[in-house]
Design an enzyme around this catalytic site. Structure first.
Site, PDB file in Angstrom:
ATOM      1  N   ASN A 178      44.964  30.150  34.109  1.00 39.73           N
ATOM      2  CA  ASN A 178      43.643  30.460  33.286  1.00 39.73           C
ATOM      3  C   ASN A 178      43.914  32.149  32.983  1.00 39.73           C
ATOM      4  O   ASN A 178      43.207  32.825  33.050  1.00 39.73           O
ATOM      5  CB  ASN A 178      42.466  30.219  33.832  1.00 39.73           C
ATOM      6  N   LEU A 217      46.009  35.534  39.262  1.00 42.03           N
ATOM      7  CA  LEU A 217      46.653  36.799  39.290  1.00 42.03           C
ATOM      8  C   LEU A 217      46.307  37.649  38.054  1.00 42.03           C
ATOM      9  O   LEU A 217      46.680  38.879  37.766  1.00 42.03           O
ATOM     10  CB  LEU A 217      48.350  36.826  39.510  1.00 42.03           C
ATOM     11  N   ARG A 218      45.669  37.029  37.154  1.00 42.99           N
ATOM     12  CA  ARG A 218      45.123  37.460  35.953  1.00 42.99           C
ATOM     13  C   ARG A 218      46.201  38.031  34.714  1.00 42.99           C
ATOM     14  O   ARG A 218      45.795  38.451  33.960  1.00 42.99           O
ATOM     15  CB  ARG A 218      43.965  38.711  36.317  1.00 42.99           C
ATOM     16  N   ASP A 224      41.250  31.090  46.422  1.00 48.70           N
ATOM     17  CA  ASP A 224      40.720  31.088  45.209  1.00 48.70           C
ATOM     18  C   ASP A 224      40.404  32.517  44.833  1.00 48.70           C
ATOM     19  O   ASP A 224      39.320  32.863  44.125  1.00 48.70           O
ATOM     20  CB  ASP A 224      39.211  30.268  44.960  1.00 48.70           C
ATOM     21  N   ASP A 246      42.259  24.658  36.343  1.00 49.41           N
ATOM     22  CA  ASP A 246      41.120  25.380  37.133  1.00 49.41           C
ATOM     23  C   ASP A 246      40.575  26.352  36.519  1.00 49.41           C
ATOM     24  O   ASP A 246      40.944  27.185  35.671  1.00 49.41           O
ATOM     25  CB  ASP A 246      41.984  26.179  38.448  1.00 49.41           C
ATOM     26  N   HIS A 279      39.078  23.858  46.219  1.00 49.28           N
ATOM     27  CA  HIS A 279      37.817  24.631  46.644  1.00 49.28           C
ATOM     28  C   HIS A 279      36.515  23.600  47.042  1.00 49.28           C
ATOM     29  O   HIS A 279      35.504  23.683  46.211  1.00 49.28           O
ATOM     30  CB  HIS A 279      37.388  25.595  45.712  1.00 49.28           C
TER      31      HIS A 279
HETATM   32  O1  DOR Z   1      34.635  31.033  40.832  1.00 51.36           O
HETATM   33  C1  DOR Z   1      35.635  31.037  40.291  1.00 51.36           C
HETATM   34  N1  DOR Z   1      36.370  31.816  39.421  1.00 51.36           N
HETATM   35  N2  DOR Z   1      36.155  29.649  40.070  1.00 51.36           N
HETATM   36  C2  DOR Z   1      37.070  29.351  39.536  1.00 51.36           C
HETATM   37  O2  DOR Z   1      37.386  28.214  39.512  1.00 51.36           O
HETATM   38  C3  DOR Z   1      37.717  30.087  38.437  1.00 51.36           C
HETATM   39  C4  DOR Z   1      37.689  31.661  39.147  1.00 51.36           C
HETATM   40  C5  DOR Z   1      38.157  32.622  37.821  1.00 51.36           C
HETATM   41  O3  DOR Z   1      39.172  32.353  37.229  1.00 51.36           O
HETATM   42  O4  DOR Z   1      37.497  33.630  37.841  1.00 51.36           O
END
Ligand code: DOR
Length: 424
Positions: free
Chosen positions: A94, A63-64, A305, A152, A232
């Site tokens: 993250n 969700l950033r 994802d 992740d 994934h």
């Molecule tokens: O492609 C990806 N982007 N894989 C991940 O595991 C993290 C994700 C991201 O946070 O952009």
């Protein structure tokens, strides 16, 4: 507050139900399910010719927020979720700051609650700052309400560290979700290692980089007796390892994403950065194996994802573009192709997109049994349309399915008895 969903094809694998019927919702809870339920005093929703199922649950979403609001916010993310038929999403740690402490977990809950759209379940980090060195305060994260732990985006390299994390996580009853990728085998890799990487002259990531970590994770799940969920899954070797582990009774579950059972490395052949993802898209053999894994139960869950990036970040060279693609608003129609092809039944699909996610992560929803929370997705299976990123609620435009002709559209999403999304 009463709501009645009338005359839909009600599919609920948790009750072995697939029949035309009605659902009565009262005070946010499923009250009754059956035929010709009287509708006095209730708002009526006509679901004729539509599928009515437990609300979809996505266990892998970025969700950033906080920190990367230019890519997505909790608000745009959950709007995308309900438009995609999801009544609940689990969001990865993250962010910036990382969700490795109670403040961030509480912030996410608070924001999500104010919106009153999809349920949002934060996933806490395994390690402080996602650095794989020091354990995050797992007990405190649990107390704040995280439903699982994951670094992740980053693999956990130190096996001793992961063992310890699993032991703590077991004590707190939190599954660990593993990003299985040994980047030592592909320090600069950006796509699958093989013919495509050679012909494009791009550094590759071999499937074995995933398989080695999946094998290690399974061994540690066995050693600690604790639950590892493999995120994934992208390649045939991982599917086989998980199959064998399950046969031995090891506590492992797994997810894959629509792009891994639909696309191959061919999708990046024009240096399409919107198909750059980690782990990378692989070969037709891998796609076949991932599909087989879905069918035979090796892979329990379809997750997205959903990884939004700003369009300008993707408008660069393939090597410099960030990995990730969005999925909340395409997962259902892309996954429905498996049903249309006769590969999965509706019930099997709903299991993987709703019932199993709820069961594996101990979440509300995933069932229409009386007494369950009234989280419901209504789908019009006959509507055909073209995927258009410009129509998305998500801020992300990094979607390799733009322009695809698909069939099956979300008509309505109901969370806790409230209509949170209605088509048109
Ligand atoms: O492609 C990806 N982007 N894989 C991940 O595991 C993290 C994700 C991201 O946070 O952009």
């Amino acid at each position: 507050m009463k709501l009645i969903i009338k005359s839909g094809r009600v599919i609920d694998p948790t009750q072995n139900r697939d029949e035309i019927g009605d659902i009565l919702i009262e005070n946010g809870v499923i009250k009754e399910i059956g035929q010709n339920i009287p509708a006095e005093g209730a708002e009526i929703i006509d679901a004729q010719n539509k599928i009515v199922c437990p609300g979809l649950i996505d266990v892998h979403v970025h969700l950033r927020e906080p920190g990367f609001e230019y890519k997505e916010t909790i608000e745009t993310g959950v709007k995308a979720a309900v438009a995609g038929g999801f009544t609940a999403v689990c969001c990865m740690a993250n962010t910036n700051p990382v969700n490795d402490n109670q403040e961030i977990t509480r912030y996410i809950f608070k924001k999500a609650k104010e919106l009153c759209l999809a349920r949002v379940y934060p996933i806490g980090a395994v390690s402080k700052g996602l650095e794989g060195k020091e354990l995050a305060p797992i007990g405190e994260l649990k107390e704040a309400g995280v439903i699982a732990l994951s670094d992740d985006g980053n693999p956990i390299y130190d096996s001793g560290f992961l063992r310890r994390a699993l032991e703590y996580a077991k004590y707190f009853n939190l599954p660990i979700i593993s990003h299985a990728e040994d980047k030592g085998l592909a320090p600069d890799g950006v796509i699958n290692e093989g013919l495509m990487s050679t012909s494009l002259g791009l550094p590759g990531i071999p499937a074995v980089a995933e398989e080695i970590m999946v094998f290690r994770d399974i061994k540690l799940a066995e050693l600690t007796g604790w639950h590892v969920h493999i995120a994934h899954v992208s390649c045939a070797g991982s599917v086989e390892l998980i199959r064998q582990a399950k046969a031995k009774g090891i506590r492992v579950t797994a997810e894959t994403c629509p792009h891994y059972f639909t696309l191959t490395e061919e999708a990046v052949k024009d240096f399409n950065t919107n198909a750059k993802v980690s782990p990378p898209l692989r070969t037709a053999t891998d796609v076949k194996a991932v599909r087989k894994g879905l069918k035979d139960g090796t892979i329990d869950v379809i997750a997205t994802d959903h990884a939004p990036h700003h369009p300008l970040e993707k408008e660069t060279t393939f090597e410099d573009a960030p990995s990730g693609l969005i999925g909340l608003e395409t997962s259902l129609p892309i996954s429905l192709k498996l049903v249309e092809e006769g590969f999965l039944t509706w019930s099997e699909l709903i299991n993987k997109m709703s019932c199993y996610p709820a069961k594996i992560f101990n979440l509300d929803g995933g069932s229409l049994k009386p007494g369950s929370v009234a989280d419901v997705t209504i789908i019009d299976p006959e509507v055909s349309y073209r995927i258009d990123v410009n129509q998305f609620y998500s801020k992300g435009r990094n979607c390799p399915f733009h322009g695809w002709e698909v069939k099956g559209k979300v008509a309505m999403t109901i969370v806790g008895g409230q209509v949170v999304y209605r088509e048109n």
